[in-house]
Design a protein around this motif. Structure first.
Motif: not given
Length: 278
Positions: A136-146, A192-200
């Motif tokens: 759904g629209p509220s799914t976070r990027q980290e949840d998509v990965f999982a 670039y340093q990783p850790g941003d919540e918007t990472e794809g």
């Protein structure tokens, strides 16, 4: 980082090859290479059309999985090697300003989409579509990965199987955000340093691969390589070459399958090398 152009399909392909075996694979147009290669590719096709219709809000991410038993099954279902996941993006600011309404809902089983539209005499017409997973629209990027099982695919890739993830949808459906995150976050950082919540998915997959390789035991050594190409107007281009370079030829080989001839392949010694490449 290549600048966006209309009518393009772009892909970035992190690769890993247990030594001494090596293989060179091509990426292009979102098509999975069925040959048994030791790579993992992330592909993002682009569509030339713009629309705020239902199609513009549906963004399937198709997942090819080499070993069904290695991939987590949600809610039972088949063990097909090809999985289709649909992610619904939120309404954009312009759509919200026009008081547009979403007509797509994710069912309670998270495996079905319900499309509801007005019918005659005030009635509502609905139709259900089933997929391997619906986000759904509220799914976070980290949840998509999982939730779509990317880590299982990457583990399979480290064992030598060919795995592909690609996003498909019209312009504005959210493909770039799902695959790359917010591009400005990547482009505007010299280091670039990783850790941003918007990472794809691309960034998260690279981090996962390097972490897994560093933890590998039993005398196993991996070599990670990457290439970056696009299909534009039915021509294949190497995005690691200077702008204006001539298109490359897509060829077929019985061992390698489809590949782009003379495509630049960069060895990645550190995760920062991967970020600099893509």
């Amino acid at each position: 980082m290549a600048q966006a152009r209309p009518h393009r399909r772009a892909s970035s392909n992190p690769r890993h090859e247990p030594v001494p075996t090596s293989s060179n694979s091509a990426r292009g147009g979102g098509y999975a290479d069925a040959a048994a290669r030791k790579d993992s590719s992330l592909v993002e096709p682009q569509s030339p059309k713009r629309s705020t219709s239902l199609q513009s809000m549906l963004q399937p991410a198709q997942i090819m999985q080499p070993k069904p038993h290695m991939v987590q099954q949600s809610g039972g279902g088949s063990s097909d090697n090809i999985k289709v996941v649909v992610r619904i993006r939120p309404l954009s600011e312009s759509e919200a300003d026009r008081s547009d309404k979403s007509i797509v809902e994710v069912a309670g089983d998270s495996r079905s989409l319900l499309v509801v539209v007005p019918g005659p005499r005030g009635a509502k017409l609905s139709r259900s579509f089933s997929f391997n997973a619906c986000l759904g629209p509220s799914t976070r990027q980290e949840d998509v990965f999982a939730r779509i099982g990317v880590h299982q695919l990457l583990e399979a890739a480290l064992l030598g199987y060919s795995c592909t993830i690609f996003a498909y949808g019209q312009t504005g459906s959210g493909k770039t955000y799902t695959m790359s995150g917010v591009e400005d976050v990547l482009i505007n950082r010299e280091q670039y340093q990783p850790g941003d919540e918007t990472e794809g998915l691309i960034t998260r997959s690279l981090l996962y691969l390097f972490n897994a390789v560093h933890k590998a035991s039993g005398g196993i050594k991996h070599v990670l390589k990457a290439s970056y190409s696009e299909i534009y107007n039915e021509q294949a281009y190497d995005l690691l070459e200077p702008p204006g370079s001539a298109p490359l030829q897509v060829r077929w080989d019985a061992r390698r399958g489809f590949f782009i001839q003379d495509l630049t392949i960069v060895e990645l010694r550190h995760v920062q090398d991967a970020f600099n490449t893509v």
